[in-house]
Design an enzyme around this catalytic site. Sequence first.
Site, short mmCIF file in Angstrom:
data_model
loop_
_atom_site.label_atom_id
_atom_site.label_comp_id
_atom_site.label_asym_id
_atom_site.label_seq_id
_atom_site.Cartn_x
_atom_site.Cartn_y
_atom_site.Cartn_z
CB THR A 128 -0.35 4.39 -7.17
OG1 THR A 128 0.95 4.22 -7.59
CG2 THR A 128 -0.99 3.23 -6.84
CB THR A 162 6.85 7.72 -1.02
OG1 THR A 162 6.56 6.42 -1.17
CG2 THR A 162 7.97 7.66 0.22
NE ARG A 275 23.44 -18.55 18.56
CZ ARG A 275 22.91 -18.23 19.81
NH1 ARG A 275 23.27 -17.24 20.75
NH2 ARG A 275 22.00 -19.29 19.98
CD GLU A 370 10.32 4.43 -7.84
OE1 GLU A 370 10.93 4.80 -8.70
OE2 GLU A 370 10.52 5.11 -6.68
C1 LIG Z 1 5.23 1.53 0.62
C2 LIG Z 1 4.64 1.94 -0.73
C3 LIG Z 1 5.14 3.33 -1.50
C4 LIG Z 1 4.79 3.74 -2.72
N1 LIG Z 1 4.78 4.83 -3.11
C5 LIG Z 1 4.22 5.40 -4.28
C6 LIG Z 1 4.60 6.64 -4.58
O1 LIG Z 1 5.20 7.56 -4.12
N2 LIG Z 1 3.74 7.10 -5.82
C7 LIG Z 1 2.97 6.51 -6.47
O2 LIG Z 1 2.42 6.79 -7.45
N3 LIG Z 1 2.88 5.15 -5.99
C8 LIG Z 1 3.56 4.64 -4.99
N4 LIG Z 1 3.33 3.20 -4.83
C9 LIG Z 1 2.33 2.53 -5.38
C10 LIG Z 1 3.26 1.33 -6.19
O3 LIG Z 1 4.02 1.80 -7.21
C11 LIG Z 1 2.08 0.27 -6.77
O4 LIG Z 1 1.52 -0.41 -5.57
C12 LIG Z 1 2.57 -0.61 -7.65
O5 LIG Z 1 2.90 -0.12 -8.86
C13 LIG Z 1 1.50 -1.83 -7.82
O6 LIG Z 1 0.40 -1.26 -8.14
P1 LIG Z 1 -0.96 -2.11 -7.41
O7 LIG Z 1 -0.81 -1.86 -5.88
O8 LIG Z 1 -1.95 -1.34 -7.81
O9 LIG Z 1 -0.80 -3.50 -7.84
P2 LIG Z 1 -1.76 -4.01 -9.35
O10 LIG Z 1 -1.23 -3.32 -10.56
O11 LIG Z 1 -3.24 -4.07 -8.84
O12 LIG Z 1 -1.17 -5.46 -9.44
C14 LIG Z 1 -1.57 -6.68 -8.84
C15 LIG Z 1 -0.89 -7.83 -9.32
O13 LIG Z 1 -1.04 -7.99 -10.47
C16 LIG Z 1 0.13 -8.10 -11.33
N5 LIG Z 1 -0.08 -7.52 -12.57
C17 LIG Z 1 -0.83 -6.50 -13.14
N6 LIG Z 1 -0.85 -6.35 -14.54
C18 LIG Z 1 -0.46 -7.41 -14.91
C19 LIG Z 1 -0.06 -7.95 -16.11
N7 LIG Z 1 -0.55 -7.25 -17.30
N8 LIG Z 1 0.49 -8.99 -16.19
C20 LIG Z 1 0.87 -9.86 -15.30
N9 LIG Z 1 0.75 -9.53 -13.88
C21 LIG Z 1 0.26 -8.26 -13.71
C22 LIG Z 1 1.01 -7.15 -10.69
O14 LIG Z 1 2.52 -7.53 -10.88
C23 LIG Z 1 0.71 -7.63 -9.10
O15 LIG Z 1 1.44 -8.75 -8.69
C24 LIG Z 1 3.62 2.90 -3.48
C25 LIG Z 1 3.45 1.61 -2.90
C26 LIG Z 1 3.84 1.06 -1.82
C27 LIG Z 1 3.30 -0.02 -1.03
#
Ligand SMILES: Cc1cc2nc3c(=O)[nH]c(=O)nc-3n(C[C@H](O)[C@H](O)[C@H](O)COP(=O)(O)OP(=O)(O)OC[C@H]3O[C@@H](n4cnc5c(N)ncnc54)[C@H](O)[C@@H]3O)c2cc1C
Length: 388
Positions: A128, A162, A275, A370
């Site tokens: 990410t 992570t 409770r 994920e």
């Molecule tokens: C605590 C934590 C630990 C993590 N650990 C890791 C890690 O170890 N390694 C790593 O690589 N990543 C990690 N991540 C990242 C995580 O996998 C991403 O946050 C996740 O995949 C979503 O990506 P984004 O946050 O960029 O959201 P975005 O992709 O920007 O999405 C925003 C919203 O839009 C929606 N959306 C996007 N595209 C579409 C579409 N085509 N159709 C409909 N809806 C859509 C999504 O579902 C979401 O609701 C971690 C995240 C957190 C919060």
Amino acid sequence: MSLDHRLTVEHEELRRTVEAFAHEVIAPKIGAFYERHEFPYEIVAEMGRMGLFGLPFPEEYGGMGGDYLALGIALEELARVDSSVAITLEAAVSLGAMPIFRFGTEEQKRRWLPRLCSGETLGAFGLTEPGAGSDAGGIRTTAVRDEAAGEWVINGSKSFITNAGTDITALVTVTAVTGRTPDGKPLISSVIVPSGTPGLTVAPAYSKVGWNASDTRELSFDGVRVPLANLVGAEGRGYAQFLRILDEGRIAISALATGLAQGCVDESLKYARERYAFGRPIGQNQAIQFKIADMETRAHMARVGWRDAASRLVRGEPFKKEAAVAKLYSSTVAVDNAREATQIHGGYGFMNEYPVARMWRDSKILEIGEGTSEVQRMLIARELGLTG
Ligand SMILES: Cc1cc2nc3c(=O)[nH]c(=O)nc-3n(C[C@H](O)[C@H](O)[C@H](O)COP(=O)(O)OP(=O)(O)OC[C@H]3O[C@@H](n4cnc5c(N)ncnc54)[C@H](O)[C@@H]3O)c2cc1C
């Protein structure tokens, strides 16, 4: 065809061992780590000594010779009590060590896996980026060959990684653009970056809603140089590799979500008996009984889902759709169960000293990490032949 969902003697023994460890060792200590936003090094070391970090890897690399079912069983039992330690294990195994095991060279496996399997060190996976999460093919980080020096030169940044900044983090495998196809599409490859490599900056830990005793960091790469031999698998295969890694990882996250959903049942059952309101235990009200019955049903079906996907993976059958179904369903029910468990606990459910408060805070990320729930629906629809 076998419809027998019972665990083998070995798997049941593992389940009982981890269940006892979670209740006796983790439960009494983890709340304080969570409140202090502190990584629980001693607990992680004990998990290492139990062999949990090596569960699905062969003994020749220091693993326990188990399989993905074994990993899921351990994750479920840990998350019944606490999700921070469960995600630390999940990310270390599925995201940290697994890419090296699946796609690495023999030399990479011999160098990195033994200490990752023993839990003495942790691995991370950096996919990410600030501008690319669900759309992980849109990453901007680059790795350019310096043939004269025999090195990759990496520039870019990664978000939310992570296990990326603990004292025992040994490496992060990052995806980076290493070239372009003739029609201009990015070629993505995976490269191992050892901790402490000059130019790699690990940001302070994020302030998170949940998973507060786990480590999540932003990483930046400024002219980071690593040997060309740190490429994992073939050049340009990084995208296909991480799709496979994420498919498997979804089963692990689903097991973790099932554990949280079951932990909500455990805590609610206990509380409903102790409770008193209106002169009798609240569990004597049918409204409370039905809530708990629904929670148990959801946890049970979530378990059937992840175990089915894991069994397919272990048997070498296609499991992409089943993994997405399991992840989508179990994360939804984890949030549902956490909400209901908090409700059953009344005002005490809003107090951090109660495990259900932690479960509530830890549940939401399961619908995001994920692969979000929307991404799971996209994958399931695609597997059903729906495109466009
Ligand atoms: C605590 C934590 C630990 C993590 N650990 C890791 C890690 O170890 N390694 C790593 O690589 N990543 C990690 N991540 C990242 C995580 O996998 C991403 O946050 C996740 O995949 C979503 O990506 P984004 O946050 O960029 O959201 P975005 O992709 O920007 O999405 C925003 C919203 O839009 C929606 N959306 C996007 N595209 C579409 C579409 N085509 N159709 C409909 N809806 C859509 C999504 O579902 C979401 O609701 C971690 C995240 C957190 C919060």
